[in-house]
Design an enzyme around this catalytic site. Structure first.
Site, PDB file in Angstrom:
ATOM      1  N   TYR A  46       0.968  -1.217   0.228  1.00  0.00           N
ATOM      2  CA  TYR A  46      -0.238  -0.106  -0.044  1.00  0.00           C
ATOM      3  C   TYR A  46       0.908   1.225   0.081  1.00  0.00           C
ATOM      4  O   TYR A  46       1.618   1.499   1.041  1.00  0.00           O
ATOM      5  CB  TYR A  46      -1.027   0.058   1.240  1.00  0.00           C
ATOM      6  CG  TYR A  46      -1.927  -1.305   1.325  1.00  0.00           C
ATOM      7  CD1 TYR A  46      -2.253  -2.005   0.267  1.00  0.00           C
ATOM      8  CD2 TYR A  46      -2.223  -1.605   2.596  1.00  0.00           C
ATOM      9  CE1 TYR A  46      -3.148  -3.040   0.415  1.00  0.00           C
ATOM     10  CE2 TYR A  46      -3.179  -2.509   2.856  1.00  0.00           C
ATOM     11  CZ  TYR A  46      -3.474  -3.372   1.603  1.00  0.00           C
ATOM     12  OH  TYR A  46      -4.408  -4.278   1.823  1.00  0.00           O
ATOM     13  N   SER A 194     -12.679  -5.010   2.787  1.00  0.00           N
ATOM     14  CA  SER A 194     -13.728  -4.527   1.752  1.00  0.00           C
ATOM     15  C   SER A 194     -15.081  -4.822   2.381  1.00  0.00           C
ATOM     16  O   SER A 194     -16.048  -4.992   1.746  1.00  0.00           O
ATOM     17  CB  SER A 194     -13.531  -4.827   0.418  1.00  0.00           C
ATOM     18  OG  SER A 194     -12.398  -4.376  -0.029  1.00  0.00           O
ATOM     19  N   LEU A 196     -17.412  -3.052   3.177  1.00  0.00           N
ATOM     20  CA  LEU A 196     -18.361  -1.747   2.826  1.00  0.00           C
ATOM     21  C   LEU A 196     -18.516  -1.950   1.328  1.00  0.00           C
ATOM     22  O   LEU A 196     -19.112  -0.935   0.711  1.00  0.00           O
ATOM     23  CB  LEU A 196     -17.816  -0.544   3.134  1.00  0.00           C
ATOM     24  CG  LEU A 196     -17.906  -0.232   4.828  1.00  0.00           C
ATOM     25  CD1 LEU A 196     -17.368   0.921   5.078  1.00  0.00           C
ATOM     26  CD2 LEU A 196     -19.187  -0.284   5.390  1.00  0.00           C
ATOM     27  N   GLY A 199     -16.796   1.070  -0.482  1.00  0.00           N
ATOM     28  CA  GLY A 199     -17.662   2.242  -0.131  1.00  0.00           C
ATOM     29  C   GLY A 199     -19.113   2.129  -0.859  1.00  0.00           C
ATOM     30  O   GLY A 199     -20.060   2.939  -0.369  1.00  0.00           O
TER      31      GLY A 199
HETATM   32  N1  NAP Z   1      -6.086  -8.575   1.857  1.00  0.00           N
HETATM   33  C1  NAP Z   1      -6.629  -7.747   0.594  1.00  0.00           C
HETATM   34  O1  NAP Z   1      -6.067  -8.194  -0.447  1.00  0.00           O
HETATM   35  C2  NAP Z   1      -7.164  -6.651   0.771  1.00  0.00           C
HETATM   36  C3  NAP Z   1      -7.885  -6.185  -0.325  1.00  0.00           C
HETATM   37  C4  NAP Z   1      -8.627  -4.634  -0.140  1.00  0.00           C
HETATM   38  C5  NAP Z   1      -8.588  -4.355   1.273  1.00  0.00           C
HETATM   39  N2  NAP Z   1      -7.906  -4.764   2.218  1.00  0.00           N
HETATM   40  C6  NAP Z   1      -7.980  -4.240   3.495  1.00  0.00           C
HETATM   41  O2  NAP Z   1      -9.348  -3.927   3.908  1.00  0.00           O
HETATM   42  C7  NAP Z   1      -9.503  -2.531   4.375  1.00  0.00           C
HETATM   43  C8  NAP Z   1     -10.879  -2.041   3.899  1.00  0.00           C
HETATM   44  O3  NAP Z   1     -11.302  -2.406   2.624  1.00  0.00           O
HETATM   45  P1  NAP Z   1     -11.341  -1.477   1.768  1.00  0.00           P
HETATM   46  O4  NAP Z   1     -10.865   0.090   2.015  1.00  0.00           O
HETATM   47  O5  NAP Z   1     -11.069  -1.920   0.248  1.00  0.00           O
HETATM   48  O6  NAP Z   1     -12.920  -1.152   1.356  1.00  0.00           O
HETATM   49  P2  NAP Z   1     -14.382  -0.655   2.357  1.00  0.00           P
HETATM   50  O7  NAP Z   1     -13.825  -0.856   3.937  1.00  0.00           O
HETATM   51  O8  NAP Z   1     -15.331  -1.719   1.942  1.00  0.00           O
HETATM   52  O9  NAP Z   1     -14.775   0.635   2.002  1.00  0.00           O
HETATM   53  C9  NAP Z   1     -14.028   1.472   2.145  1.00  0.00           C
HETATM   54  C10 NAP Z   1     -14.620   2.833   1.157  1.00  0.00           C
HETATM   55  O10 NAP Z   1     -15.702   3.057   2.103  1.00  0.00           O
HETATM   56  C11 NAP Z   1     -15.894   4.314   2.336  1.00  0.00           C
HETATM   57  N3  NAP Z   1     -16.437   4.375   3.735  1.00  0.00           N
HETATM   58  C12 NAP Z   1     -15.922   3.999   5.005  1.00  0.00           C
HETATM   59  N4  NAP Z   1     -16.860   4.154   5.939  1.00  0.00           N
HETATM   60  C13 NAP Z   1     -17.917   4.704   5.423  1.00  0.00           C
HETATM   61  C14 NAP Z   1     -19.070   5.139   6.125  1.00  0.00           C
HETATM   62  N5  NAP Z   1     -19.367   5.109   7.358  1.00  0.00           N
HETATM   63  N6  NAP Z   1     -19.933   5.760   5.321  1.00  0.00           N
HETATM   64  C15 NAP Z   1     -19.822   6.021   4.001  1.00  0.00           C
HETATM   65  N7  NAP Z   1     -18.515   5.693   3.262  1.00  0.00           N
HETATM   66  C16 NAP Z   1     -17.741   5.132   4.007  1.00  0.00           C
HETATM   67  C17 NAP Z   1     -14.418   4.901   2.246  1.00  0.00           C
HETATM   68  O11 NAP Z   1     -14.533   6.225   2.117  1.00  0.00           O
HETATM   69  P3  NAP Z   1     -13.239   7.230   2.515  1.00  0.00           P
HETATM   70  O12 NAP Z   1     -12.036   6.741   2.133  1.00  0.00           O
HETATM   71  O13 NAP Z   1     -13.599   8.581   1.715  1.00  0.00           O
HETATM   72  O14 NAP Z   1     -13.529   7.605   3.936  1.00  0.00           O
HETATM   73  C18 NAP Z   1     -13.800   4.210   1.351  1.00  0.00           C
HETATM   74  O15 NAP Z   1     -14.256   4.771  -0.239  1.00  0.00           O
HETATM   75  C19 NAP Z   1      -8.269  -2.014   3.568  1.00  0.00           C
HETATM   76  O16 NAP Z   1      -8.251  -0.790   4.090  1.00  0.00           O
HETATM   77  C20 NAP Z   1      -7.253  -2.690   3.490  1.00  0.00           C
HETATM   78  O17 NAP Z   1      -6.506  -2.555   4.849  1.00  0.00           O
HETATM   79  C21 NAP Z   1      -7.179  -5.896   2.030  1.00  0.00           C
END
Ligand code: NAP
Length: 306
Positions: A46, A194, A196, A199
Site C-alpha cells: 500500500y 472491503s 463496505l 464504499g
Molecule cells: N487482503 C487484501 O487483498 C485486501 C484488499 C482490499 C482491502 N484490504 C484491507 O481492507 C481494508 C478495507 O477495505 P477497503 O478499504 O477496500 O473497502 P471498504 O472498507 O469496504 O470501503 C472503503 C470505502 O468506504 C468508504 N467508507 C468507509 N466508511 C464509510 C461510512 N461509514 N460511510 C460512507 N462511506 C464510508 C471509504 O471512504 P473514505 O475513504 O472517503 O473515507 C472508502 O471509500 C483496507 O483498508 C485494507 O486494509 C485488504
C-alpha cells in the site's frame, strides 16, 4: 480484539483523497485508538511502502495497545495502473519482513499475512519461511489473504493459521460456504476486507459515479458505469433496513458481516472521522432475524470482484 478494526490502505493507496494529508491520516488512526479500535491493517504494497510508515508513525508510543497487521507477497509492477505481481520466495519474504519492521518502527509484527499465494512458489515454501520469522520473534502470528481451503490445509500442516483475510460483504459472499467455517473449526479469525464493498454498500457512491484512473475502483468490473447503476437496488435495500433502525447503511453492512460468526472481524477503511465513528458504533448493532432474512435475500451483484 474489538470486532471493528481499521483498514489503513485508503490513507495512502487505492482510494486516497489527496486533500487528506499525512497529519490528518495520523490523527485519524489515533482517533480510532481513542475510540477503542485495537487492530490496524496495512501492507507493504500500500503506497507502496508509505502506508506502513504512516501506521508506524501514528501508533508510535501506543504500540502495546494494538495489533499491527501487515502483509507480504504482492509486488507493484506499475503504479499508474495498479498492476501487481506476486512473490512468495523465502528470501524475498525474509527481506520484506525486515523492511516492514523498519518502516513500522516495531520489533515484532503481530499478524503477518501472505497477501496472495505465489503460483510459482509452493505455499509450503513461503509458509515455512514465515514460520521461521515467528520462531525468530520477528512475527507473533501468521495469516493468509484469499486462500482456498486446500491451501489452508497445506499451510496449517506446517504452522497454525491465526487469521484469514478475505473479501466478505453483502455483495461478496464467496467465502461463507467453506473458508469462514474452516476458520471457526481451526480457531482462526476471519478478517473481512472491503466489508463496505469498497464504499458502494454505504450508499455514498451515486448511480452515475465515474472513477478516474488514479482510483483503484476504476479497474474493477463492479465499478463500471453499468454495474454501478444496476447494483443500486442492493444499496436501496440496505438503506431501507438502515432507515428503519435509524442507523446508516454502512453500519448495517458491517453488522451483517459481523453476524456471520463470533470469529469474524471487519476492517473497514476510511479517511474520515465521521465515517470512523459510525463504523466503530456498528459493533453494537445486532440485526434482528427479519432484518437478517431481508439482507440474506439480496440479489447477487452485477460485475465480478476483480
Ligand atoms: N487482503 C487484501 O487483498 C485486501 C484488499 C482490499 C482491502 N484490504 C484491507 O481492507 C481494508 C478495507 O477495505 P477497503 O478499504 O477496500 O473497502 P471498504 O472498507 O469496504 O470501503 C472503503 C470505502 O468506504 C468508504 N467508507 C468507509 N466508511 C464509510 C461510512 N461509514 N460511510 C460512507 N462511506 C464510508 C471509504 O471512504 P473514505 O475513504 O472517503 O473515507 C472508502 O471509500 C483496507 O483498508 C485494507 O486494509 C485488504
Amino acid at each position: 480484539m474489538f470486532p471493528v478494526g481499521l483498514g489503513c490502505m485508503g490513507l495512502s493507496w487505492a482510494y486516497r483523497d489527496p486533500t487528506i494529508d499525512e497529519t490528518a491520516g495520523i490523527e485519524l488512526i489515533q482517533k480510532a485508538l481513542d475510540l477503542g479500535v485495537d487492530h490496524f491493517d496495512t501492507a507493504d504494497v500500500y503506497g507502496p511502502f508509505a502506508n506502513e510508515a504512516l501506521v508506524g508513525r501514528a501508533l508510535a508510543g501506543r504500540r502495546d495497545q494494538v495489533v499491527i497487521a501487515t502483509k507480504v507477497g504482492l509486488v507493484v509492477e506499475d503504479i499508474a495502473t495498479y498492476r501487481y505481481g506476486r512473490n512468495g520466495r523465502p528470501e524475498y519474504v525474509r527481506a520484506s519482513c525486515d523492511a516492514s519492521l523498519r518502516r513500522l518502527g516495531v520489533d515484532q509484527i503481530d499478524l503477518y499475512y501472505l497477501h496472495r499465494i505465489d503460483p510459482q512458489t509452493p505455499v509450503e515454501e513461503t509458509w515455512s519461511a514465515m514460520a521461521k520469522l515467528v520462531q525468530e520473534g520477528k512475527v507473533r502470528s501468521l495469516g493468509i489473504s484469499e486462500p482456498s481451503v486446500a491451501e489452508l490445509e497445506r499451510a496449517s500442516a506446517i504452522h497454525p493459521v491465526a487469521a484469514v483475510q478475505s473479501e466478505l460483504s453483502l455483495w461478496t459472499r464467496d467465502h461463507l460456504a467453506e473458508v469462514v467455517p474452516w476458520c471457526a473449526r481451526h480457531g482462526a479469525a476471519f478478517v473481512a476486507f472491503s466489508p463496505l464493498g469498497r464504499g458502494y454498500l454505504t450508499g455514498a457512491i451515486p448511480a452515475d459515479a465515474r472513477f478516474g484512473p488514479e482510483d483503484f475502483r476504476a479497474k474493477l468490473p463492479r465499478f463500471r458505469p453499468d454495474a454501478v447503476a444496476a447494483n443500486q437496488a442492493i444499496v436501496d435495500k440496505v438503506r431501507s433496513v438502515a432507515a428503519r433502525r435509524e442507523v446508516t447503511a454502512a453500519q448495517i453492512a458491517l453488522a451483517w458481516v459481523l453476524s456471520r460468526g463470533e470469529h469474524v472481524l471487519v476492517i473497514p477503511g476510511t479517511q474520515r472521522r465521521r465515517y470512523l465513528e459510525q463504523n466503530v458504533a456498528a459493533a453494537a448493532i445486532a440485526l434482528t432475524p427479519s432484518e437478517l432474512a431481508e439482507l440474506d435475500a439480496l440479489p447477487a451483484p452485477v460485475g465480478g470482484r476483480y
